[in-house]
Design a protein around this motif. Structure first.
Motif, PDB file in Angstrom:
ATOM      1  N   LYS A  16       0.865  -1.178   0.000  1.00  0.00           N
ATOM      2  CA  LYS A  16       0.000   0.000   0.000  1.00  0.00           C
ATOM      3  C   LYS A  16       0.903   1.230   0.000  1.00  0.00           C
ATOM      4  CE  LYS A  16      -3.481  -2.370   2.838  1.00  0.00           C
ATOM      5  NZ  LYS A  16      -4.367  -2.245   4.013  1.00  0.00           N
ATOM      6  N   ALA A  17       0.621   2.160  -0.896  1.00  0.00           N
ATOM      7  CA  ALA A  17       1.493   3.327  -1.029  1.00  0.00           C
ATOM      8  C   ALA A  17       0.664   4.573  -1.292  1.00  0.00           C
ATOM      9  CB  ALA A  17       2.493   3.112  -2.169  1.00  0.00           C
ATOM     10  N   GLY A  18       1.310   5.713  -1.089  1.00  0.00           N
ATOM     11  CA  GLY A  18       0.627   6.971  -1.352  1.00  0.00           C
ATOM     12  C   GLY A  18       0.282   7.123  -2.825  1.00  0.00           C
ATOM     13  N   THR A  19       1.235   6.729  -3.703  1.00  0.00           N
ATOM     14  CA  THR A  19       1.015   6.804  -5.146  1.00  0.00           C
ATOM     15  C   THR A  19       1.696   5.617  -5.803  1.00  0.00           C
ATOM     16  OG1 THR A  19       1.018   9.226  -5.043  1.00  0.00           O
ATOM     17  CG2 THR A  19       1.256   8.218  -7.216  1.00  0.00           C
ATOM     18  N   ILE A  20       0.952   4.919  -6.641  1.00  0.00           N
ATOM     19  CA  ILE A  20       1.518   3.835  -7.438  1.00  0.00           C
ATOM     20  C   ILE A  20       1.216   4.149  -8.896  1.00  0.00           C
ATOM     21  CG2 ILE A  20       1.500   1.360  -7.932  1.00  0.00           C
ATOM     22  CD1 ILE A  20       0.484   0.896  -5.081  1.00  0.00           C
ATOM     23  N   HIS A  21       2.267   4.432  -9.666  1.00  0.00           N
ATOM     24  CA  HIS A  21       2.097   4.731 -11.085  1.00  0.00           C
ATOM     25  C   HIS A  21       2.086   3.436 -11.887  1.00  0.00           C
ATOM     26  CE1 HIS A  21       2.580   9.056 -10.561  1.00  0.00           C
ATOM     27  NE2 HIS A  21       3.578   8.790  -9.737  1.00  0.00           N
ATOM     28  N   SER A  22       1.227   3.361 -12.899  1.00  0.00           N
ATOM     29  CA  SER A  22       1.121   2.160 -13.722  1.00  0.00           C
ATOM     30  C   SER A  22       1.497   2.482 -15.163  1.00  0.00           C
ATOM     31  CB  SER A  22      -0.301   1.604 -13.674  1.00  0.00           C
ATOM     32  OG  SER A  22      -1.179   2.445 -14.406  1.00  0.00           O
ATOM     33  N   MET A  23       1.702   1.440 -15.960  1.00  0.00           N
ATOM     34  CA  MET A  23       2.026   1.620 -17.371  1.00  0.00           C
ATOM     35  C   MET A  23       0.812   2.074 -18.180  1.00  0.00           C
ATOM     36  SD  MET A  23       5.248   1.017 -17.698  1.00  0.00           S
ATOM     37  CE  MET A  23       5.452   0.745 -19.453  1.00  0.00           C
ATOM     38  N   THR A  24      -0.388   2.035 -17.580  1.00  0.00           N
ATOM     39  CA  THR A  24      -1.600   2.480 -18.265  1.00  0.00           C
ATOM     40  C   THR A  24      -1.999   3.898 -17.859  1.00  0.00           C
ATOM     41  OG1 THR A  24      -3.009   1.519 -16.545  1.00  0.00           O
ATOM     42  CG2 THR A  24      -2.450   0.121 -18.438  1.00  0.00           C
ATOM     43  N   SER A  25      -1.097   4.565 -17.140  1.00  0.00           N
ATOM     44  CA  SER A  25      -1.309   5.943 -16.665  1.00  0.00           C
ATOM     45  C   SER A  25      -2.314   6.038 -15.523  1.00  0.00           C
ATOM     46  CB  SER A  25      -1.762   6.870 -17.816  1.00  0.00           C
ATOM     47  OG  SER A  25      -0.784   6.898 -18.824  1.00  0.00           O
ATOM     48  N   ARG A  29      -3.357   2.753  -5.472  1.00  0.00           N
ATOM     49  CA  ARG A  29      -2.959   2.878  -4.070  1.00  0.00           C
ATOM     50  C   ARG A  29      -2.466   1.557  -3.478  1.00  0.00           C
ATOM     51  NH1 ARG A  29      -4.782   6.623  -0.719  1.00  0.00           N
ATOM     52  NH2 ARG A  29      -3.099   5.751   0.571  1.00  0.00           N
ATOM     53  N   SER A  30      -2.814   0.406  -4.096  1.00  0.00           N
ATOM     54  CA  SER A  30      -2.346  -0.865  -3.570  1.00  0.00           C
ATOM     55  C   SER A  30      -2.084  -1.831  -4.715  1.00  0.00           C
ATOM     56  CB  SER A  30      -3.358  -1.469  -2.590  1.00  0.00           C
ATOM     57  OG  SER A  30      -4.619  -1.651  -3.204  1.00  0.00           O
ATOM     58  N   VAL A  31      -1.120  -2.718  -4.487  1.00  0.00           N
ATOM     59  CA  VAL A  31      -0.741  -3.690  -5.501  1.00  0.00           C
ATOM     60  C   VAL A  31      -0.451  -5.011  -4.803  1.00  0.00           C
ATOM     61  CG1 VAL A  31       1.677  -2.945  -5.458  1.00  0.00           C
ATOM     62  CG2 VAL A  31       0.828  -4.194  -7.427  1.00  0.00           C
ATOM     63  N   GLY A  32      -0.894  -6.112  -5.404  1.00  0.00           N
ATOM     64  CA  GLY A  32      -0.679  -7.440  -4.842  1.00  0.00           C
ATOM     65  C   GLY A  32       0.215  -8.273  -5.733  1.00  0.00           C
ATOM     66  N   VAL A  33       1.136  -8.999  -5.115  1.00  0.00           N
ATOM     67  CA  VAL A  33       2.110  -9.801  -5.846  1.00  0.00           C
ATOM     68  C   VAL A  33       2.000 -11.257  -5.389  1.00  0.00           C
ATOM     69  CG1 VAL A  33       4.572 -10.175  -6.296  1.00  0.00           C
ATOM     70  CG2 VAL A  33       3.676  -7.839  -6.071  1.00  0.00           C
ATOM     71  N   ARG A  34       2.003 -12.174  -6.364  1.00  0.00           N
ATOM     72  CA  ARG A  34       2.091 -13.592  -6.063  1.00  0.00           C
ATOM     73  C   ARG A  34       3.173 -14.192  -6.951  1.00  0.00           C
ATOM     74  NH1 ARG A  34      -2.602 -15.441  -7.670  1.00  0.00           N
ATOM     75  NH2 ARG A  34      -3.667 -14.783  -5.773  1.00  0.00           N
ATOM     76  N   GLY A  35       4.170 -14.832  -6.335  1.00  0.00           N
ATOM     77  CA  GLY A  35       5.295 -15.332  -7.112  1.00  0.00           C
ATOM     78  C   GLY A  35       6.001 -14.170  -7.782  1.00  0.00           C
ATOM     79  N   VAL A  59       3.349  -4.195   3.222  1.00  0.00           N
ATOM     80  CA  VAL A  59       4.019  -2.906   3.373  1.00  0.00           C
ATOM     81  C   VAL A  59       2.930  -1.843   3.293  1.00  0.00           C
ATOM     82  CG1 VAL A  59       5.672  -1.287   2.384  1.00  0.00           C
ATOM     83  CG2 VAL A  59       6.160  -3.745   2.325  1.00  0.00           C
ATOM     84  N   ASP A  60       2.826  -1.028   4.303  1.00  0.00           N
ATOM     85  CA  ASP A  60       1.813   0.023   4.345  1.00  0.00           C
ATOM     86  C   ASP A  60       2.525   1.333   4.627  1.00  0.00           C
ATOM     87  OD1 ASP A  60      -0.360   1.650   4.603  1.00  0.00           O
ATOM     88  OD2 ASP A  60      -1.429   0.382   6.041  1.00  0.00           O
ATOM     89  N   ALA A  61       2.748   2.114   3.566  1.00  0.00           N
ATOM     90  CA  ALA A  61       3.536   3.341   3.697  1.00  0.00           C
ATOM     91  C   ALA A  61       2.895   4.445   2.870  1.00  0.00           C
ATOM     92  CB  ALA A  61       4.978   3.109   3.248  1.00  0.00           C
ATOM     93  N   GLY A  62       2.219   5.341   3.528  1.00  0.00           N
ATOM     94  CA  GLY A  62       1.519   6.410   2.829  1.00  0.00           C
ATOM     95  C   GLY A  62       2.431   7.391   2.128  1.00  0.00           C
ATOM     96  N   ASP A  63       3.719   7.434   2.532  1.00  0.00           N
ATOM     97  CA  ASP A  63       4.645   8.365   1.889  1.00  0.00           C
ATOM     98  C   ASP A  63       5.453   7.697   0.775  1.00  0.00           C
ATOM     99  OD1 ASP A  63       6.091   6.707   3.507  1.00  0.00           O
ATOM    100  OD2 ASP A  63       7.379   8.271   4.365  1.00  0.00           O
ATOM    101  N   LEU A  64       5.103   6.464   0.424  1.00  0.00           N
ATOM    102  CA  LEU A  64       5.842   5.705  -0.583  1.00  0.00           C
ATOM    103  C   LEU A  64       5.271   5.955  -1.969  1.00  0.00           C
ATOM    104  CD1 LEU A  64       7.937   3.431  -1.234  1.00  0.00           C
ATOM    105  CD2 LEU A  64       6.069   1.795  -0.870  1.00  0.00           C
ATOM    106  N   THR A  65       6.163   6.127  -2.962  1.00  0.00           N
ATOM    107  CA  THR A  65       5.775   6.213  -4.369  1.00  0.00           C
ATOM    108  C   THR A  65       6.380   5.028  -5.109  1.00  0.00           C
ATOM    109  OG1 THR A  65       5.641   8.628  -4.355  1.00  0.00           O
ATOM    110  CG2 THR A  65       5.913   7.564  -6.494  1.00  0.00           C
TER     111      THR A  65
END
Length: 398
Positions: A16-25, A29-35, A59-65
């Motif tokens: 969980k992050a303050g901003t998560i930029h994606s390739m689709t623009s 705010r959150s991303v899940g990973v498996r393997g 990981v829960d960090a509101g100041d993370l990009t």
């Protein structure tokens, strides 16, 4: 009887992050990973909580990009890796430092062993702002051949290296290269373009196992800086074997897209035989390592770029073209017909213009393949180093 899971598999990691930029623009705010894969995303910081289990690392960090990993379209990971196994003259800050480093290694070397340096040095980092002279290198390393490449197109050597390569005072310049000489015609210890590889052919480098290990270590450094994919801009067949070893041993920490070298020292028949002998085409491989295409070198580097006007520092020098344009057209045409992407080094304006003409002729000769090739995403002709492209397929994946 095999049962189906009653619900989605839990995540290995939930970020969980303050901003998560994606390739689709999209901004998430959150991303899940498996393997090794991202399997879920949400614009809500708590939107994936239902996929977390007791052993999910969170990981829960509101100041993370978070940013997608970078894809570098022109890299020399194999050279960077090889550098770590050679004399680190990139750390020298004077000609005396440079000489002392190679002398120390030579004293501990077996009789007749070659002394090879990192290629990552430049004379601008030396207090004297010049390259070491032949006399200085001979004094530092009198009894061992010494090859100090600087980048991919220039080197300084000692007299023992010239002798080992069979280069006498009367040896003419090699095609696409220059043996440096003083005003009196004697050799000055510098090599440019094809002359570098004329000597390097006699210098054994690190072993395949050493290079595979170094690829693992160096690629980890790339990954730590956020680089996820590279286009490896020059891969010899020996380099390719080391890459395959690193791939098999799961040492690679980035995803290389390899460009296989078609050398300027080859005749037209030899170049075509090499390409036919690969038994593959662009795109072969998997997500962890794939062949991007072929690599040609049209002219030299800073000292040998093919220019329309002479060098300001040497009115007699306009650089050199390494390929006859008609020969390159025929070789590239067959390569494209066989499904290869092509990248060509071109630094000077004369080289770039000549190469654009070659590419235009290749496109004209292969137009009947255009629809199939665009669908297969394999038709691409690029120019390296000048930020220009001629492409039949505008999609740019690494």
């Amino acid at each position: 009887m095999t049962g189906e899971p009653v619900g989605p598999l839990p995540l290995d990691y939930l970020i969980k992050a303050g901003t998560i930029h994606s390739m689709t623009s999209e901004t998430l705010r959150s991303v899940g990973v498996r393997g090794p894969e991202v399997v879920a995303v949400s614009a809500d910081a708590d939107g994936l909580d239902g996929l977390a289990a007791a052993d999910t690392v969170m990981v829960d960090a509101g100041d993370l990009t978070l940013l997608p990993a970078f894809a570098d379209s022109h890299e020399h990971l194999v050279e960077a890796s090889r550098n770590t196994l050679l004399v680190p003259v990139d750390k020298a800050r004077s000609v005396a430092d440079f000489a002392a480093m190679v002398a120390d290694v030579a004293r501990a070397a077996k009789p007749g062993a070659w002394i090879l340096t990192s290629i990552g040095w430049h004379e601008s980092n030396l207090a004297e702002n010049r390259v070491p002279t032949l006399a200085e290198l001979d004094a530092a390393v009198p009894d061992h051949p010494l090859l100090a490449r600087r980048g991919g197109h220039f080197a300084v050597v000692n007299s023992a290296a010239l002798r080992a390569a069979g280069i006498s005072p009367d040896t003419p310049d090699s095609p696409g290269g220059k043996i440096g000489r003083l005003a009196d015609g004697s050799r000055d210890g510098t090599l440019e373009g094809g002359a570098v590889y004329q000597v390097a052919a006699f210098a054994p480098g690190p072993s395949r196992a050493e290079l595979a290990g170094a690829l693992g270590t160096c690629s980890a450094a790339y990954a730590a800086l956020g680089v996820g994919t590279i286009r490896e801009a020059m891969t010899t067949l020996d380099d390719f074997l080391a890459y395959q070893d690193a791939w098999e041993q799961r040492l690679l920490n980035v995803r290389p897209r390899l460009m296989l070298r078609v050398g300027t020292e080859l005749s037209e028949d030899e170049a075509l035989a090499l390409i036919r002998g690969f038994g593959a085409r662009s795109g072969f491989g998997d997500d962890r390592m794939r062949i991007w295409g072929l690599k040609f070198v049209m002219d030299g580097g800073a000292e040998g770029a093919a220019l329309d006007e002479p060098y300001a520092t040497n009115p007699a020098n306009r650089g050199h073209l390494n390929w006859d344009p008609k020969v390159l057209t025929r070789v590239c045409t067959e390569a494209v017909q066989r499904g290869w992407r092509i990248g060509t080094h071109a630094v000077g304006d004369r080289a770039a213009r000549t190469l654009l003409d070659v590419y235009e002729d290749v496109v004209d000769a292969t137009q009947s393949l255009a629809y199939r090739m665009q669908a297969d995403r394999i038709s691409k002709l690029i120019l390296s180093h000048i930020e220009s492209k001629i492409v039949a397929d505008r999609n740019d994946d690494c």
